[in-house]
Design a protein around this motif. Structure first.
Motif, PDB file in Angstrom:
ATOM      1  N   UNK A 135       0.830  -1.200   0.000  1.00 50.23           N
ATOM      2  CA  UNK A 135       0.000   0.000   0.000  1.00 50.23           C
ATOM      3  C   UNK A 135       0.871   1.260   0.000  1.00 50.23           C
ATOM      4  N   UNK A 136       1.978   1.233   0.750  1.00 51.84           N
ATOM      5  CA  UNK A 136       2.892   2.378   0.796  1.00 51.84           C
ATOM      6  C   UNK A 136       3.463   2.676  -0.584  1.00 51.84           C
ATOM      7  N   UNK A 137       3.839   1.626  -1.315  1.00 52.08           N
ATOM      8  CA  UNK A 137       4.380   1.805  -2.666  1.00 52.08           C
ATOM      9  C   UNK A 137       3.310   2.366  -3.599  1.00 52.08           C
ATOM     10  N   UNK A 138       2.105   1.876  -3.466  1.00 48.13           N
ATOM     11  CA  UNK A 138       1.011   2.342  -4.321  1.00 48.13           C
ATOM     12  C   UNK A 138       0.704   3.816  -4.066  1.00 48.13           C
ATOM     13  N   UNK A 139       0.949   4.262  -2.839  1.00 50.06           N
ATOM     14  CA  UNK A 139       0.676   5.657  -2.489  1.00 50.06           C
ATOM     15  C   UNK A 139       1.818   6.599  -2.862  1.00 50.06           C
ATOM     16  N   UNK A 140       2.943   6.042  -3.330  1.00 40.25           N
ATOM     17  CA  UNK A 140       4.011   6.913  -3.804  1.00 40.25           C
ATOM     18  C   UNK A 140       5.378   6.695  -3.220  1.00 40.25           C
ATOM     19  N   UNK A 141       5.525   5.791  -2.247  1.00 43.74           N
ATOM     20  CA  UNK A 141       6.846   5.514  -1.692  1.00 43.74           C
ATOM     21  C   UNK A 141       7.748   4.942  -2.779  1.00 43.74           C
ATOM     22  N   UNK A 142       9.027   5.310  -2.731  1.00 42.13           N
ATOM     23  CA  UNK A 142       9.971   4.820  -3.740  1.00 42.13           C
ATOM     24  C   UNK A 142      10.352   3.365  -3.471  1.00 42.13           C
ATOM     25  N   UNK A 143      10.611   3.069  -2.190  1.00 43.24           N
ATOM     26  CA  UNK A 143      10.976   1.717  -1.779  1.00 43.24           C
ATOM     27  C   UNK A 143      10.351   1.425  -0.413  1.00 43.24           C
ATOM     28  N   UNK A 144      10.217   0.154  -0.111  1.00 51.59           N
ATOM     29  CA  UNK A 144       9.692  -0.260   1.193  1.00 51.59           C
ATOM     30  C   UNK A 144      10.652  -1.258   1.817  1.00 51.59           C
ATOM     31  N   UNK A 145      11.065  -0.966   3.060  1.00 54.33           N
ATOM     32  CA  UNK A 145      11.922  -1.895   3.786  1.00 54.33           C
ATOM     33  C   UNK A 145      11.048  -2.836   4.599  1.00 54.33           C
ATOM     34  N   UNK A 146      11.247  -4.134   4.391  1.00 56.60           N
ATOM     35  CA  UNK A 146      10.466  -5.168   5.064  1.00 56.60           C
ATOM     36  C   UNK A 146      11.408  -6.190   5.678  1.00 56.60           C
ATOM     37  N   UNK A 147      10.885  -6.990   6.612  1.00 57.50           N
ATOM     38  CA  UNK A 147      11.719  -8.048   7.195  1.00 57.50           C
ATOM     39  C   UNK A 147      11.028  -9.409   7.170  1.00 57.50           C
ATOM     40  N   UNK A 148       9.985  -9.531   6.323  1.00 53.56           N
ATOM     41  CA  UNK A 148       9.325 -10.825   6.126  1.00 53.56           C
ATOM     42  C   UNK A 148       9.269 -11.094   4.619  1.00 53.56           C
ATOM     43  N   UNK A 149       9.959 -12.158   4.186  1.00 53.40           N
ATOM     44  CA  UNK A 149      10.198 -12.404   2.762  1.00 53.40           C
ATOM     45  C   UNK A 149       8.919 -12.591   1.961  1.00 53.40           C
ATOM     46  N   UNK A 150       7.873 -13.082   2.592  1.00 47.66           N
ATOM     47  CA  UNK A 150       6.631 -13.360   1.853  1.00 47.66           C
ATOM     48  C   UNK A 150       6.009 -12.092   1.254  1.00 47.66           C
ATOM     49  N   UNK A 151       6.373 -10.935   1.780  1.00 47.42           N
ATOM     50  CA  UNK A 151       5.803  -9.684   1.284  1.00 47.42           C
ATOM     51  C   UNK A 151       6.627  -9.070   0.153  1.00 47.42           C
ATOM     52  N   UNK A 152       7.762  -9.688  -0.168  1.00 48.10           N
ATOM     53  CA  UNK A 152       8.632  -9.143  -1.227  1.00 48.10           C
ATOM     54  C   UNK A 152       8.131  -9.626  -2.581  1.00 48.10           C
TER      55      UNK A 152
END
Length: 424
Positions: free
Chosen positions: A45-62
């Protein structure tokens, strides 16, 4: 991705967002976790709203290259902040204490910004997330960063120092705050003193209130210190002139009239003056900065409404700040004085005794009307009006309007006593 590589990316996208409701174009979204949420689930959702990149720590969301997978988002944020701090030219001034941190931080920034390009902690974002975010707001041309540090248990300030690596530091005071987490007043002293421990261990500069016996004793043999005092001429002297209802003081034959109520704000002003002098801000500029600072966010605000002169101090409360507020209010010139006090939180096993002590103090100071709100105050032994909930207070005041006059409203943040204003 290494922290060095992430920092290079951050310099291209120098805005950090941790809340999808506040996404800005081309920011970096850090998917933090909490007891009741998982930021990873909001990364898309953050990317869809305009974020350039998203830092995550759970691989399933990549699901694309715009997701950056790391070991832990929070620790990565903290490491990035430290790296950024180490590669900036800004000097970092950190401060902590039981009471007055945010007001003192804002006063320091008001003074310092008269001569230097400065940034400061926004609001009270002073914890393990807020401190990194403050450091990451340092720009290439920032010369001074004023970083507020909060804590409710031991080793927390030590950890925040490891992130911010301050060049200078100041402790406002040691009071009865977060007693549950610190395990008593001695724990508070030890916990807050972790800032001075860091500075002395790294041979950094310390600012101190030399009229505070605890600070003076703990720093007795440390040489890289600069202090203020109202009486000890070894230190920079500042004279307290009085409160009516605002604090006035004199320094270098210059009188400063503040917009701050309560003698408890005098040392907060002194700290800002001391740092201004240390960093060569002209006394005229210091005077201007302090006289033009107005408190906000329910912190010792003076308001007038429907015939009431109100001291609104509903941002937070603990036994030390409550005692100071009551004593100051008792000295204010007014024919009729009303208190509305809300519970003080995080006192653990001392809660009953501390609330009873405040109730007893109110009786000694002879206010015209006193209203106590919250489960702890409701259990006190007193003849005052007392209510277990705000709704009960609201119902009572709706049926029994208050007489006009001066009023002090004070309680912990969770009590949200600013709602009283809607009743008047």
């Amino acid at each position: 991705m290494t922290i060095k590589e992430l920092h290079a990316l951050f310099l291209e996208h120098p805005v950090i967002c941790t809340d999808t409701r506040k996404i800005t174009e081309n920011c970096l979204f850090f998917a933090l976790k909490g007891p009741n949420f998982n930021g990873n689930a909001f990364a898309q959702q953050a990317l869809e709203k305009g974020a350039a990149f998203a830092l995550i720590d759970e691989e399933e969301f990549k699901t694309s290259d715009r997701f950056i997978l790391c070991q832990g988002v929070l620790s990565t944020l903290q490491q990035l902040a430290t790296y950024h701090r180490q590669h900036s030219n800004a000097k970092v001034i950190s401060l902590t204490g039981s009471n007055g941190k945010t007001t003192t931080k804002e006063l320091i920034n008001a003074v310092i910004s008269k001569k230097y390009r400065s940034i400061a902690t926004q609001g009270n974002l002073n914890n393990h997330i807020g401190v990194p975010l403050t450091l990451l707001s340092i720009k290439e041309n920032t010369e001074m960063a004023i970083v507020e540090m909060g804590a409710n248990h031991k080793k927390e300030i030590e950890f925040l120092c490891s992130i911010a690596q301050p060049d200078f530091g100041y402790i406002t005071n040691f009071g009865k705050a977060h007693l549950e987490g610190f395990g008593g007043v001695e724990g508070v002293i030890q916990g807050k003193s972790e800032l001075y421990d860091y500075l002395t261990h790294h041979n950094k500069h310390v600012f101190l209130n030399a009229d505070d016996a605890i600070q003076k004793e703990r720093l007795e043999h440390y040489t890289k210190k600069v202090g203020f005092s109202t009486k000890d001429h070894q230190y920079y002297n500042i004279k307290f002139l009085g409160v009516d209802p605002y604090v006035s003081l004199e320094v270098e034959e210059t009188t400063i009239h503040t917009q701050l109520v309560g003698k408890y704000n005098f040392p907060n002003c002194c700290a800002a003056i001391l740092m201004g002098k240390y960093f060569n801000v002209p006394i005229e500029e210091i005077k201007s900065a302090i006289e033009n600072y107005f408190p906000k966010n329910n912190r010792s605000q003076i308001l007038s409404k429907n015939g009431f002169d109100i001291v609104l101090d509903a941002y937070n409360a603990n036994p030390s700040s409550m005692k100071a507020a009551l004593e100051n209010f008792s000295m204010m010139a007014a024919k009729r004085k009303t208190l509305i006090l809300g519970d003080m939180f995080e006192l653990g096993s001392t809660a009953a005794d501390e609330h009873q002590a405040i109730s007893d103090l109110a009786e000694q100071l002879n206010f015209n009307e006193v209203y106590l709100v919250g489960e702890n105050f409701f259990r006190t032994n007193t003849s005052y009006h007392k209510f277990s909930t705000f709704e009960n207070l609201k119902e009572h005041l709706s049926n029994h309007p208050l007489e006009k006059g001066a009023m002090l409203i004070k309680g912990s943040r969770g009590m949200a006593l600013e709602r009283v204003l809607d009743i008047l």
